[in-house]
Design a protein around this motif. Structure first.
Motif, PDB file in Angstrom:
ATOM      1  N   UNK A 252      60.268  48.220  18.784  1.00 25.25           N
ATOM      2  CA  UNK A 252      61.428  47.098  18.301  1.00 25.25           C
ATOM      3  C   UNK A 252      60.552  46.009  17.881  1.00 25.25           C
ATOM      4  N   UNK A 253      61.085  45.480  16.986  1.00 27.97           N
ATOM      5  CA  UNK A 253      59.873  43.989  16.428  1.00 27.97           C
ATOM      6  C   UNK A 253      61.003  43.287  15.761  1.00 27.97           C
ATOM      7  N   UNK A 254      61.817  42.672  16.378  1.00 25.73           N
ATOM      8  CA  UNK A 254      62.629  41.384  15.581  1.00 25.73           C
ATOM      9  C   UNK A 254      64.011  41.980  15.293  1.00 25.73           C
ATOM     10  N   UNK A 255      64.028  42.518  14.488  1.00 25.91           N
ATOM     11  CA  UNK A 255      64.910  43.335  13.648  1.00 25.91           C
ATOM     12  C   UNK A 255      64.544  44.445  12.920  1.00 25.91           C
ATOM     13  N   UNK A 256      63.317  44.897  12.790  1.00 24.65           N
ATOM     14  CA  UNK A 256      62.714  46.432  13.128  1.00 24.65           C
ATOM     15  C   UNK A 256      62.893  47.033  13.744  1.00 24.65           C
ATOM     16  N   UNK A 257      63.038  48.120  13.612  1.00 26.39           N
ATOM     17  CA  UNK A 257      62.850  49.179  14.861  1.00 26.39           C
ATOM     18  C   UNK A 257      62.563  50.491  14.432  1.00 26.39           C
ATOM     19  N   UNK A 258      61.619  51.271  14.526  1.00 21.12           N
ATOM     20  CA  UNK A 258      60.991  52.179  14.207  1.00 21.12           C
ATOM     21  C   UNK A 258      60.994  53.227  15.135  1.00 21.12           C
ATOM     22  N   UNK A 259      61.366  54.712  15.095  1.00 24.36           N
ATOM     23  CA  UNK A 259      61.433  55.921  15.628  1.00 24.36           C
ATOM     24  C   UNK A 259      60.241  56.857  15.178  1.00 24.36           C
ATOM     25  N   UNK A 260      59.841  57.530  16.048  1.00 23.82           N
ATOM     26  CA  UNK A 260      58.578  58.947  15.797  1.00 23.82           C
ATOM     27  C   UNK A 260      59.150  60.110  15.873  1.00 23.82           C
ATOM     28  N   UNK A 261      59.493  60.948  15.795  1.00 25.84           N
ATOM     29  CA  UNK A 261      59.535  62.365  16.419  1.00 25.84           C
ATOM     30  C   UNK A 261      58.593  63.351  15.975  1.00 25.84           C
ATOM     31  N   UNK A 262      57.791  63.339  16.567  1.00 27.39           N
ATOM     32  CA  UNK A 262      56.457  64.037  16.097  1.00 27.39           C
ATOM     33  C   UNK A 262      56.719  65.757  16.170  1.00 27.39           C
ATOM     34  N   UNK A 263      57.343  65.942  16.514  1.00 26.52           N
ATOM     35  CA  UNK A 263      58.307  67.933  16.505  1.00 26.52           C
ATOM     36  C   UNK A 263      58.565  67.866  15.433  1.00 26.52           C
ATOM     37  N   UNK A 264      59.511  66.887  14.683  1.00 26.14           N
ATOM     38  CA  UNK A 264      60.011  67.278  13.409  1.00 26.14           C
ATOM     39  C   UNK A 264      58.874  66.579  12.267  1.00 26.14           C
ATOM     40  N   UNK A 265      57.643  66.218  12.897  1.00 26.78           N
ATOM     41  CA  UNK A 265      56.822  64.712  12.120  1.00 26.78           C
ATOM     42  C   UNK A 265      57.571  64.068  11.132  1.00 26.78           C
ATOM     43  N   UNK A 266      58.259  63.123  11.884  1.00 26.44           N
ATOM     44  CA  UNK A 266      59.345  62.153  10.876  1.00 26.44           C
ATOM     45  C   UNK A 266      59.267  60.857  11.906  1.00 26.44           C
ATOM     46  N   UNK A 267      59.292  60.093  11.230  1.00 30.60           N
ATOM     47  CA  UNK A 267      59.245  58.531  11.683  1.00 30.60           C
ATOM     48  C   UNK A 267      60.831  57.878  10.432  1.00 30.60           C
ATOM     49  N   UNK A 268      61.284  57.145  11.286  1.00 28.94           N
ATOM     50  CA  UNK A 268      61.997  55.767  10.723  1.00 28.94           C
ATOM     51  C   UNK A 268      62.113  54.491  11.014  1.00 28.94           C
TER      52      UNK A 268
END
Lengths: 115, 113
Positions: free
Chosen positions: A57-73
């Motif tokens: 998290x950073x302020x209003x930003x939230x990043x996720x990472x799913x290495x099993x699906x090779x994806x981030x949001x």
């Protein structure tokens, strides 16, 4: 073919709404970085997430990472007109040895936030 | 901006002429990179450097050369500019070592006529 691909290519929302952008990649990574670019300007670093991390998290930003699906949001909460920009994900691909931090970029998501 | 400057910021040149772009950093970081940004392609790595006189090719290195004779400067040269090299060129540094955050310079807009 692109290592990182963002989805959607374009997103239009109203101020106050949340914006979610997705990034998919093909090979194992050391880390993934998100950047913002205002029209005609340089890239601004937002967040770096490492392969052993799941959320940051950073302020209003939230990043996720799913290495099993090779994806981030990337989630931007309570968006503002000033958030209007292009957003890019960039992957530091794991190459079995020293990658020297070379980044591979997707083509970006164009976010428009209407006042 | 992590102390990165690029020069020139804008340049118009003619096909066949040599062009050198300069990236300058003030914080003594070891790793430096040159990318180009084109519509439909995002950013692509041209060359990178992992120390003084240590450089290597990236994804789109044909037609480009680089030099790094001192830590603070990383030069990108188009030996004989072509219209396909019309682009926006960004320099970046990795702060704190490899696998760390990369910060980008303001960019150089190059038009090859």
């Amino acid at each position: 073919s692109q290592q990182g691909e963002e989805d959607p290519q374009a997103l239009s929302i109203q101020e106050g709404e949340n914006a979610t952008m997705n990034c998919s990649y093909k090979t194992s990574i050391n880390n993934l970085q998100w950047y913002r670019q205002n029209s005609g300007r340089g890239l601004v670093h937002l967040i770096l997430i490492r392969s052993n991390e799941r959320e940051k998290h950073s302020g209003r930003l939230r990043v996720t990472l799913d290495t099993s699906k090779k994806s981030s949001s990337l989630l931007i909460t309570a968006s503002r007109a000033a958030d209007t920009a292009s957003y890019f994900c960039a992957t530091d691909v794991y190459a079995g040895g020293t990658s020297y931090g070379k980044l591979t970029f997707g083509q970006g998501t164009i976010l428009t936030v209407h006042p | 901006d992590a102390g990165i400057t690029q020069s020139p910021r804008h340049k118009v040149t003619e096909t066949g002429t040599p062009v050198t772009l300069r990236c300058h950093q003030t914080e003594n970081h070891r790793y430096m990179y040159w990318y180009r940004q084109d519509p439909g392609h995002g950013l692509r790595l041209i060359h990178y450097s992992y120390g003084v006189k240590d450089t290597d090719k990236g994804e789109v290195s044909d037609g480009y050369s680089v030099s790094r004779s001192k830590t603070e400067d990383f030069l990108l040269t188009l030996e004989s500019a072509t219209s396909s090299q019309t682009s926006v060129y960004f320099c970046a540094i990795s702060v704190g070592g490899i696998r760390e955050t990369q910060y980008f310079g303001p960019g150089t807009r190059l038009l090859v006529l």
